[in-house]
Design a protein around this motif. Structure first.
Motif, PDB file in Angstrom:
ATOM      1  N   SER A 233      21.184   3.855 -23.010  1.00  0.00           N
ATOM      2  CA  SER A 233      22.490   4.342 -23.444  1.00  0.00           C
ATOM      3  C   SER A 233      23.502   4.259 -22.309  1.00  0.00           C
ATOM      4  O   SER A 233      24.708   4.151 -22.555  1.00  0.00           O
ATOM      5  N   MET A 234      23.033   4.304 -21.046  1.00  0.00           N
ATOM      6  CA  MET A 234      23.968   4.213 -19.933  1.00  0.00           C
ATOM      7  C   MET A 234      24.650   2.841 -19.900  1.00  0.00           C
ATOM      8  O   MET A 234      25.811   2.724 -19.507  1.00  0.00           O
ATOM      9  N   GLY A 235      23.931   1.807 -20.326  1.00  0.00           N
ATOM     10  CA  GLY A 235      24.558   0.502 -20.428  1.00  0.00           C
ATOM     11  C   GLY A 235      25.626   0.485 -21.501  1.00  0.00           C
ATOM     12  O   GLY A 235      26.708  -0.095 -21.323  1.00  0.00           O
ATOM     13  N   GLN A 236      25.333   1.139 -22.624  1.00  0.00           N
ATOM     14  CA  GLN A 236      26.328   1.236 -23.700  1.00  0.00           C
ATOM     15  C   GLN A 236      27.539   2.051 -23.247  1.00  0.00           C
ATOM     16  O   GLN A 236      28.677   1.705 -23.551  1.00  0.00           O
ATOM     17  N   VAL A 237      27.275   3.124 -22.525  1.00  0.00           N
ATOM     18  CA  VAL A 237      28.375   3.937 -22.006  1.00  0.00           C
ATOM     19  C   VAL A 237      29.260   3.107 -21.080  1.00  0.00           C
ATOM     20  O   VAL A 237      30.493   3.209 -21.120  1.00  0.00           O
ATOM     21  N   ALA A 238      28.658   2.267 -20.250  1.00  0.00           N
ATOM     22  CA  ALA A 238      29.436   1.417 -19.354  1.00  0.00           C
ATOM     23  C   ALA A 238      30.336   0.476 -20.139  1.00  0.00           C
ATOM     24  O   ALA A 238      31.496   0.240 -19.762  1.00  0.00           O
ATOM     25  N   ALA A 239      29.823  -0.058 -21.256  1.00  0.00           N
ATOM     26  CA  ALA A 239      30.635  -0.947 -22.087  1.00  0.00           C
ATOM     27  C   ALA A 239      31.802  -0.201 -22.727  1.00  0.00           C
ATOM     28  O   ALA A 239      32.906  -0.740 -22.854  1.00  0.00           O
ATOM     29  N   ILE A 240      31.561   1.048 -23.114  1.00  0.00           N
ATOM     30  CA  ILE A 240      32.649   1.849 -23.686  1.00  0.00           C
ATOM     31  C   ILE A 240      33.704   2.126 -22.625  1.00  0.00           C
ATOM     32  O   ILE A 240      34.907   1.998 -22.875  1.00  0.00           O
ATOM     33  N   ARG A 241      33.277   2.503 -21.428  1.00  0.00           N
ATOM     34  CA  ARG A 241      34.232   2.813 -20.355  1.00  0.00           C
ATOM     35  C   ARG A 241      35.092   1.596 -20.003  1.00  0.00           C
ATOM     36  O   ARG A 241      36.244   1.744 -19.594  1.00  0.00           O
ATOM     37  N   ALA A 242      34.516   0.405 -20.145  1.00  0.00           N
ATOM     38  CA  ALA A 242      35.273  -0.817 -19.875  1.00  0.00           C
ATOM     39  C   ALA A 242      36.133  -1.227 -21.072  1.00  0.00           C
ATOM     40  O   ALA A 242      36.817  -2.251 -21.010  1.00  0.00           O
ATOM     41  N   ASP A 243      36.074  -0.435 -22.149  1.00  0.00           N
ATOM     42  CA  ASP A 243      36.809  -0.705 -23.394  1.00  0.00           C
ATOM     43  C   ASP A 243      36.409  -2.045 -24.002  1.00  0.00           C
ATOM     44  O   ASP A 243      37.212  -2.739 -24.632  1.00  0.00           O
ATOM     45  N   LEU A 244      35.113  -2.399 -23.815  1.00  0.00           N
ATOM     46  CA  LEU A 244      34.592  -3.623 -24.417  1.00  0.00           C
ATOM     47  C   LEU A 244      34.042  -3.364 -25.811  1.00  0.00           C
ATOM     48  O   LEU A 244      33.902  -4.293 -26.607  1.00  0.00           O
ATOM     49  N   ALA A 245      33.705  -2.113 -26.090  1.00  0.00           N
ATOM     50  CA  ALA A 245      33.014  -1.820 -27.346  1.00  0.00           C
ATOM     51  C   ALA A 245      33.091  -0.326 -27.645  1.00  0.00           C
ATOM     52  O   ALA A 245      33.543   0.484 -26.824  1.00  0.00           O
ATOM     53  N   ILE A 246      32.617   0.022 -28.866  1.00  0.00           N
ATOM     54  CA  ILE A 246      32.371   1.404 -29.233  1.00  0.00           C
ATOM     55  C   ILE A 246      30.874   1.512 -29.506  1.00  0.00           C
ATOM     56  O   ILE A 246      30.180   0.498 -29.597  1.00  0.00           O
ATOM     57  N   ALA A 247      30.362   2.725 -29.633  1.00  0.00           N
ATOM     58  CA  ALA A 247      28.917   2.868 -29.837  1.00  0.00           C
ATOM     59  C   ALA A 247      28.606   4.148 -30.586  1.00  0.00           C
ATOM     60  O   ALA A 247      29.341   5.139 -30.504  1.00  0.00           O
ATOM     61  N   ALA A 248      27.495   4.122 -31.314  1.00  0.00           N
ATOM     62  CA  ALA A 248      26.961   5.311 -31.976  1.00  0.00           C
ATOM     63  C   ALA A 248      25.984   5.963 -31.010  1.00  0.00           C
ATOM     64  O   ALA A 248      24.894   5.432 -30.768  1.00  0.00           O
ATOM     65  N   LEU A 249      26.374   7.119 -30.457  1.00  0.00           N
ATOM     66  CA  LEU A 249      25.580   7.779 -29.434  1.00  0.00           C
ATOM     67  C   LEU A 249      25.571   9.291 -29.671  1.00  0.00           C
ATOM     68  O   LEU A 249      26.437   9.821 -30.363  1.00  0.00           O
ATOM     69  N   PRO A 250      24.619  10.010 -29.085  1.00  0.00           N
ATOM     70  CA  PRO A 250      24.608  11.464 -29.232  1.00  0.00           C
ATOM     71  C   PRO A 250      25.889  12.086 -28.700  1.00  0.00           C
ATOM     72  O   PRO A 250      26.440  11.645 -27.682  1.00  0.00           O
TER      73      PRO A 250
END
Length: 305
Positions: A233-250
């Motif tokens: 999930s930390m990789g997904q969080v990094a993508a969100i912070r870079a505004d590359l994507a959104i994600a379904a996360l807790p």
């Protein structure tokens, strides 16, 4: 109004009661440092967030130093806090080692535990530490993989224990440890959520959160594309912070920059995610399950405070 440093200055350090560190307060302090949150730390030590906050306040007063810088969403160690963290871990380790000398467990042997990558980093180390304190002669081999692969390890008999994320009813007999809502997390003020084909950050195939996200979008007939894939999930969080994507996360992963997608974007509802653990029925595995159930069971608030 008296400031905290002024209050600390009034602590009489010649009083023997004020020359002894409270190990429970140190345990809460370490939990805050390891989880990054008063709320998550409170859950780990079975206290309310207000009780943990009071412990830290008293600890700061005793030491005469500020240990944590905190606001509504973030907690950071001060220089004094960094110094105390190492000392606190050594003191707690010595305490636990001493207890183990006098409270020897007859159980001994080896277990294999399967877990997804996220839980292998966030939850497993704490559980293994608890196991080592109570049953120091039980050794655990940890295997990391997708939630699907983890559950398969129990059904095919290749592991003794399976710790996994899940949504909906469990496909195998398992103990529910805790649950929380999955939410669409986006960068606060970001533009990724505005794209016609939603860019998603997801885990690999077999992840329960990935399946929940894709199923929700497909049911709602929303266009999407997988823009980023990561084992954690930390990789997904990094993508969100870079505004590359959104994600379904807790929801617990939300912070100052990562927020729940505003309702104006009409993203589909997501289910709760459940953390579950299953075992093969062996004596050592059942001992581990019993310990986990005790460590993670909520206590009444009145008792916690």
């Amino acid at each position: 109004m008296m400031q905290k440093n002024e209050t600390a200055a009034l602590v009489d350090r010649t009083d023997p009661a004020n020359r002894t560190l409270n190990l429970e307060a140190l345990r809460s302090f370490v939990a805050i440092c390891e989880t990054g949150s008063f709320r998550r730390a409170a859950a780990r030590v079975h206290k309310s967030p207000s009780a943990v906050s009071l412990q830290i306040t008293k600890l700061e007063e005793l030491l005469g130093a500020r240990l944590l810088d905190r606001d509504a969403r973030n907690v950071a160690l001060t220089g004094h806090g960094e110094t105390l963290l190492g000392q606190a871990r050594r003191l707690l380790g010595l305490n636990d080692e001493t207890l183990a000398i006098f409270q020897k467990s007859p159980l001994a042997g080896r277990l294999s535990l399967a877990a997804p990558h996220d839980l292998g980093v966030s939850l497993v180390p704490g559980l293994l530490r608890c196991l080592a304190e109570v049953h120091p002669s039980i050794h655990v081999d940890v295997r990391l993989g997708t939630s699907d692969a983890v559950q398969k390890g129990i059904t095919d008999g290749s592991v003794n224990l399976a710790l996994f994320n899940d949504v909906g009813p469990s496909a195998i007999p398992a103990l529910d440890l805790f649950s929380e809502p999955l939410k669409w997390l986006v960068l606060d003020g970001g533009r990724a959520v505005e794209q016609e084909s939603l860019p998603l950050a997801v885990a690999e195939v077999g992840c329960a959160w990935r399946d929940a996200a894709l199923n929700a979008l497909q049911t709602a007939n929303r266009a999407y594309r997988v823009a980023y894939s990561s084992d954690t999930s930390m990789g997904q969080v990094a993508a969100i912070r870079a505004d590359l994507a959104i994600a379904a996360l807790p929801l617990s992963l939300a912070d100052r920059d990562l927020v729940e997608a505003p309702s104006q974007y009409n993203l589909p509802e997501l289910p709760h995610t459940h953390i579950r653990i299953a075992d093969d029925g062996s004596e050592l595995a059942r001992a581990f399950i019993a310990l986990v159930a005790t460590e993670m069971s909520p206590r009444p608030r009145a008792a916690a405070e």
